[in-house]
Design a protein around this motif. Structure first.
Motif, PDB file in Angstrom:
ATOM      1  N   MET A 102       0.826  -1.215   0.000  1.00 55.59           N
ATOM      2  CA  MET A 102       0.000   0.000   0.000  1.00 55.59           C
ATOM      3  C   MET A 102       0.861   1.266   0.000  1.00 55.59           C
ATOM      4  O   MET A 102       0.426   2.312   0.467  1.00 55.59           O
ATOM      5  N   GLU A 103       2.053   1.160  -0.532  1.00 56.04           N
ATOM      6  CA  GLU A 103       2.949   2.318  -0.559  1.00 56.04           C
ATOM      7  C   GLU A 103       2.346   3.494  -1.307  1.00 56.04           C
ATOM      8  O   GLU A 103       2.579   4.652  -0.954  1.00 56.04           O
ATOM      9  N   ASN A 104       1.565   3.207  -2.364  1.00 60.44           N
ATOM     10  CA  ASN A 104       1.036   4.269  -3.221  1.00 60.44           C
ATOM     11  C   ASN A 104      -0.404   4.639  -2.870  1.00 60.44           C
ATOM     12  O   ASN A 104      -1.060   5.350  -3.623  1.00 60.44           O
ATOM     13  N   TYR A 105      -0.885   4.191  -1.730  1.00 65.91           N
ATOM     14  CA  TYR A 105      -2.192   4.604  -1.252  1.00 65.91           C
ATOM     15  C   TYR A 105      -2.040   5.911  -0.471  1.00 65.91           C
ATOM     16  O   TYR A 105      -0.971   6.184   0.096  1.00 65.91           O
ATOM     17  N   PRO A 106      -3.105   6.714  -0.399  1.00 65.76           N
ATOM     18  CA  PRO A 106      -2.983   7.960   0.380  1.00 65.76           C
ATOM     19  C   PRO A 106      -2.818   7.659   1.868  1.00 65.76           C
ATOM     20  O   PRO A 106      -3.471   6.759   2.409  1.00 65.76           O
ATOM     21  N   VAL A 107      -1.936   8.391   2.520  1.00 66.79           N
ATOM     22  CA  VAL A 107      -1.781   8.243   3.961  1.00 66.79           C
ATOM     23  C   VAL A 107      -3.052   8.758   4.632  1.00 66.79           C
ATOM     24  O   VAL A 107      -3.635   9.757   4.206  1.00 66.79           O
ATOM     25  N   VAL A 108      -3.500   8.036   5.688  1.00 68.14           N
ATOM     26  CA  VAL A 108      -4.748   8.396   6.361  1.00 68.14           C
ATOM     27  C   VAL A 108      -4.542   8.456   7.870  1.00 68.14           C
ATOM     28  O   VAL A 108      -3.436   8.274   8.364  1.00 68.14           O
ATOM     29  N   TRP A 109      -5.623   8.711   8.591  1.00 68.02           N
ATOM     30  CA  TRP A 109      -5.579   8.987  10.028  1.00 68.02           C
ATOM     31  C   TRP A 109      -4.706  10.206  10.306  1.00 68.02           C
ATOM     32  O   TRP A 109      -3.983  10.256  11.302  1.00 68.02           O
ATOM     33  N   MET A 110      -4.818  11.184   9.420  1.00 71.55           N
ATOM     34  CA  MET A 110      -4.024  12.393   9.527  1.00 71.55           C
ATOM     35  C   MET A 110      -4.811  13.507  10.220  1.00 71.55           C
ATOM     36  O   MET A 110      -5.955  13.797   9.848  1.00 71.55           O
ATOM     37  N   SER A 111      -4.204  14.152  11.206  1.00 73.01           N
ATOM     38  CA  SER A 111      -4.746  15.394  11.749  1.00 73.01           C
ATOM     39  C   SER A 111      -4.242  16.568  10.908  1.00 73.01           C
ATOM     40  O   SER A 111      -3.316  16.409  10.097  1.00 73.01           O
ATOM     41  N   TRP A 112      -4.830  17.744  11.136  1.00 73.43           N
ATOM     42  CA  TRP A 112      -4.339  18.934  10.440  1.00 73.43           C
ATOM     43  C   TRP A 112      -2.877  19.191  10.803  1.00 73.43           C
ATOM     44  O   TRP A 112      -2.071  19.563   9.940  1.00 73.43           O
ATOM     45  N   TYR A 113      -2.517  18.957  12.062  1.00 69.66           N
ATOM     46  CA  TYR A 113      -1.134  19.189  12.500  1.00 69.66           C
ATOM     47  C   TYR A 113      -0.166  18.245  11.789  1.00 69.66           C
ATOM     48  O   TYR A 113       0.959  18.644  11.439  1.00 69.66           O
ATOM     49  N   TYR A 129      -8.730  13.193  13.485  1.00 67.35           N
ATOM     50  CA  TYR A 129      -8.175  12.309  12.463  1.00 67.35           C
ATOM     51  C   TYR A 129      -9.189  11.216  12.195  1.00 67.35           C
ATOM     52  O   TYR A 129     -10.060  10.914  13.031  1.00 67.35           O
ATOM     53  N   ALA A 130      -9.109  10.606  11.036  1.00 72.34           N
ATOM     54  CA  ALA A 130     -10.064   9.567  10.659  1.00 72.34           C
ATOM     55  C   ALA A 130      -9.463   8.722   9.543  1.00 72.34           C
ATOM     56  O   ALA A 130      -8.447   9.088   8.930  1.00 72.34           O
ATOM     57  N   ARG A 131     -10.118   7.612   9.260  1.00 71.35           N
ATOM     58  CA  ARG A 131      -9.598   6.684   8.242  1.00 71.35           C
ATOM     59  C   ARG A 131      -9.710   7.235   6.834  1.00 71.35           C
ATOM     60  O   ARG A 131      -9.200   6.623   5.893  1.00 71.35           O
ATOM     61  N   ASP A 132     -10.405   8.388   6.684  1.00 67.51           N
ATOM     62  CA  ASP A 132     -10.522   8.999   5.358  1.00 67.51           C
ATOM     63  C   ASP A 132      -9.983  10.422   5.334  1.00 67.51           C
ATOM     64  O   ASP A 132     -10.353  11.210   4.471  1.00 67.51           O
ATOM     65  N   HIS A 133      -9.096  10.750   6.255  1.00 70.31           N
ATOM     66  CA  HIS A 133      -8.501  12.087   6.305  1.00 70.31           C
ATOM     67  C   HIS A 133      -7.058  12.043   5.817  1.00 70.31           C
ATOM     68  O   HIS A 133      -6.206  11.402   6.440  1.00 70.31           O
ATOM     69  N   GLU A 149     -20.594   6.070  -4.089  1.00 67.64           N
ATOM     70  CA  GLU A 149     -21.393   5.590  -5.207  1.00 67.64           C
ATOM     71  C   GLU A 149     -20.594   4.697  -6.146  1.00 67.64           C
ATOM     72  O   GLU A 149     -21.171   4.017  -6.995  1.00 67.64           O
ATOM     73  N   THR A 150     -19.268   4.703  -5.995  1.00 69.58           N
ATOM     74  CA  THR A 150     -18.428   3.804  -6.787  1.00 69.58           C
ATOM     75  C   THR A 150     -18.432   2.412  -6.182  1.00 69.58           C
ATOM     76  O   THR A 150     -18.371   1.408  -6.895  1.00 69.58           O
ATOM     77  N   GLY A 151     -18.452   2.332  -4.844  1.00 68.62           N
ATOM     78  CA  GLY A 151     -18.669   1.064  -4.176  1.00 68.62           C
ATOM     79  C   GLY A 151     -17.454   0.313  -3.691  1.00 68.62           C
ATOM     80  O   GLY A 151     -17.576  -0.805  -3.194  1.00 68.62           O
ATOM     81  N   TYR A 152     -16.247   0.910  -3.772  1.00 71.86           N
ATOM     82  CA  TYR A 152     -15.066   0.191  -3.284  1.00 71.86           C
ATOM     83  C   TYR A 152     -15.060   0.079  -1.759  1.00 71.86           C
ATOM     84  O   TYR A 152     -14.631  -0.922  -1.197  1.00 71.86           O
ATOM     85  N   GLY A 153     -15.457   1.140  -1.086  1.00 66.62           N
ATOM     86  CA  GLY A 153     -15.532   1.110   0.360  1.00 66.62           C
ATOM     87  C   GLY A 153     -14.212   1.291   1.080  1.00 66.62           C
ATOM     88  O   GLY A 153     -14.136   1.085   2.293  1.00 66.62           O
ATOM     89  N   HIS A 154     -13.179   1.692   0.367  1.00 66.72           N
ATOM     90  CA  HIS A 154     -11.864   1.918   0.969  1.00 66.72           C
ATOM     91  C   HIS A 154     -11.044   2.794   0.040  1.00 66.72           C
ATOM     92  O   HIS A 154     -11.452   3.057  -1.102  1.00 66.72           O
ATOM     93  N   THR A 155      -9.897   3.240   0.510  1.00 65.81           N
ATOM     94  CA  THR A 155      -9.037   4.049  -0.345  1.00 65.81           C
ATOM     95  C   THR A 155      -8.494   3.211  -1.495  1.00 65.81           C
ATOM     96  O   THR A 155      -8.447   1.974  -1.432  1.00 65.81           O
ATOM     97  N   MET A 156      -8.075   3.897  -2.537  1.00 66.21           N
ATOM     98  CA  MET A 156      -7.454   3.275  -3.703  1.00 66.21           C
ATOM     99  C   MET A 156      -6.109   3.958  -3.951  1.00 66.21           C
ATOM    100  O   MET A 156      -5.874   5.076  -3.488  1.00 66.21           O
TER     101      MET A 156
END
Length: 473
Positions: A317-328, A460-464, A374-381
């Motif tokens: 998952m090296e090329n997936y977006p990093v998540v659980w990120m706060s603004w800081y 932070y969240a799994r989609d941030h 609406e795409t239906g993957y349910g997770h990051t790509m």
């Protein structure tokens, strides 16, 4: 295509289905020019050759390797552009030709076009026919960029291939007046069995000083090229926020009250200086490099949370977006990388361009262009997984995948009092920061370019996630 003595090797002469023969994409000596070419205008034009607002009839050569249609999907100026969809089926040299005659006044020395590229590297060429019936090929160059860039072809003998004589008598010079004949897309490399889409808009003609032939240039031309993996957003105005009609549509999609969207109103014109923005969201691998170099611990890690960027970062998952990120966390990474978080205005302009688009790609919702609920993957790509969802300037995933932190504090009434030049958000801190773009679990109304989402800077969240920006010199 392979240059042979300054021209390409002869090939089968393409013809328009059911019409008269047309010249080859590469020289084919002795082929007569068409006797009844398609015409959009019968009188010479100066300045604009075509802006595709009036599309007319374009004829395709006999190689059935693509289509050329009027579109609103990607537009540089006005309401319409041309969509060139190609499919190169063989491991040999493939190309596709589209013809429409436009007589040109004066003695033009160059032809320019705005091209929304896909990074394919294929040659985009232009044909002109001179007063002696000779057809010449010049090139805009290889389409190596993504997003909108202006490309220029010189009308000048003595250039290296792909410049060359296509057909008709050859006296070695371009005899004026000349006629714009059409466009050619030629595969690179020759053994590329591939397909894709580029867009063309605002083809113009000029005389005198011009950029180097075939070199893509952005305006303003004095702005340096963008750093690696970043895109230039030129200085200028754009429309920020939503109109009443936009909000009506969002309400219809969401069944939410109008109050949900009041922070997007009023729509207003904003001027921004030139800047760069990341082509992609920051990835796990990039954030890992930052942590390895600095020992940084994220907000979630400092709080002892189980759900952190590390827990979401599985092998592969090296090329997936990093998540659980706060603004800081986002702010710290961008500063380490020599960049910064984009302002809310910068993010929105990079997403919608200067035409007030509802989505990065245009005004019509298309679930194939973004990773949404609406795409239906349910997770990051992996970042860039939806290439047809390019924004106006070529940024990927500006809709969907993950919410993206921006620099600004959130104030629902800010648009009524914000500066018209380079707004930075409220000067006095508020409770929340702004996130933009929507994520993999969200509906279309949340993926609109004008939609504003908020969260505490230590949340932070799994989609941030986020992307970075940088001021242009």
């Amino acid at each position: 295509p392979t240059p042979i003595g300054g021209t390409a090797a002869p090939e089968e002469t393409p013809t328009v289905a059911g019409e008269t023969p047309a010249p080859s994409a590469t020289p084919a000596g002795g082929t007569p020019p068409p006797t009844s070419p398609p015409a959009a205008t019968s009188t010479p034009v100066a300045g604009v050759i075509t802006d595709f607002e009036s599309f007319g009839t374009w004829q395709r050569g006999d190689e059935p390797n693509g289509t050329f249609t009027q579109t609103t999907e990607q537009v540089h100026g006005g309401q319409y552009a041309a969509k060139l969809a190609y499919s190169f089926p063989t491991a040999g040299n493939d190309y596709v030709v589209f013809l429409q005659d436009h007589p040109l006044a004066g003695t033009p020395t160059h032809i320019s076009a705005w091209v929304f590229g896909n990074g394919s590297g294929h040659f985009l060429n232009v044909w002109v026919r001179d007063a002696q019936g000779e057809t010449w090929q010049s090139t805009f160059g290889q389409v190596k960029h993504t997003g909108w860039q202006q490309m220029t072809a010189l009308i000048q003998t003595g250039q290296s291939w792909p410049w060359g004589h296509i057909d008709g008598p050859s006296n070695g010079i371009v005899d004026y007046p000349i006629t714009f004949r059409g466009l050619v897309l030629d595969d690179v490399p020759d053994d590329c069995a591939c397909s894709g889409v580029i867009y063309v808009d605002d083809i113009t003609v000029g005389a005198g000083a011009q950029p180097p032939g075939g070199e893509a240039t952005c305006t303003p031309t004095e702005t340096p090229s963008a750093p690696a993996d970043m895109l230039l957003v030129p200085a200028g105005e754009f429309l920020m926020g939503s109109t009443n009609a936009d909000i009506d549509q969002a309400q219809a999609w969401s069944s939410k009250s109008r109050r949900e969207f009041e922070d997007e109103f009023p729509q207003h014109s904003v001027y921004l200086d030139a800047y760069y923005i990341d082509r992609f969201e920051v990835t796990n691998a990039q954030f890992e490099a930052f942590v390895n170099a600095t020992g940084y611990r994220t907000t979630a890690e400092e709080k002892g949370e189980f759900n952190t960027w590390r827990a979401a970062y599985a092998p592969g998952m090296e090329n997936y977006p990093v998540v659980w990120m706060s603004w800081y966390d986002a702010d710290a990474y961008c500063k380490w990388a020599g960049k910064r978080l984009p302002t809310e205005a910068e993010w929105e302009k990079a997403a919608r361009g200067n035409l007030g688009r509802i989505f990065p790609w245009g005004n019509e919702w298309d679930p194939t262009k973004a990773n949404s609920g609406e795409t239906g993957y349910g997770h990051t790509m992996p970042v860039g997984s939806f290439p047809t969802g390019f924004s106006y300037y070529g940024a990927r995933d500006m809709a969907g995948n993950v919410w993206e932190w921006v620099a600004d504090w959130w104030d629902p009434g800010y648009y009524s009092v914000s500066p018209t030049r380079n707004p930075q958000g409220p000067l006095t801190p508020t409770q929340n920061k702004v996130l933009r773009g929507g994520a993999f679990g969200n509906a279309r109304w949340q993926l609109r370019t004008a939609h504003r989402h908020t969260g505490g800077p230590d949340g932070y969240a799994r989609d941030h996630g986020f992307r970075c920006a940088k001021s242009a010199p």
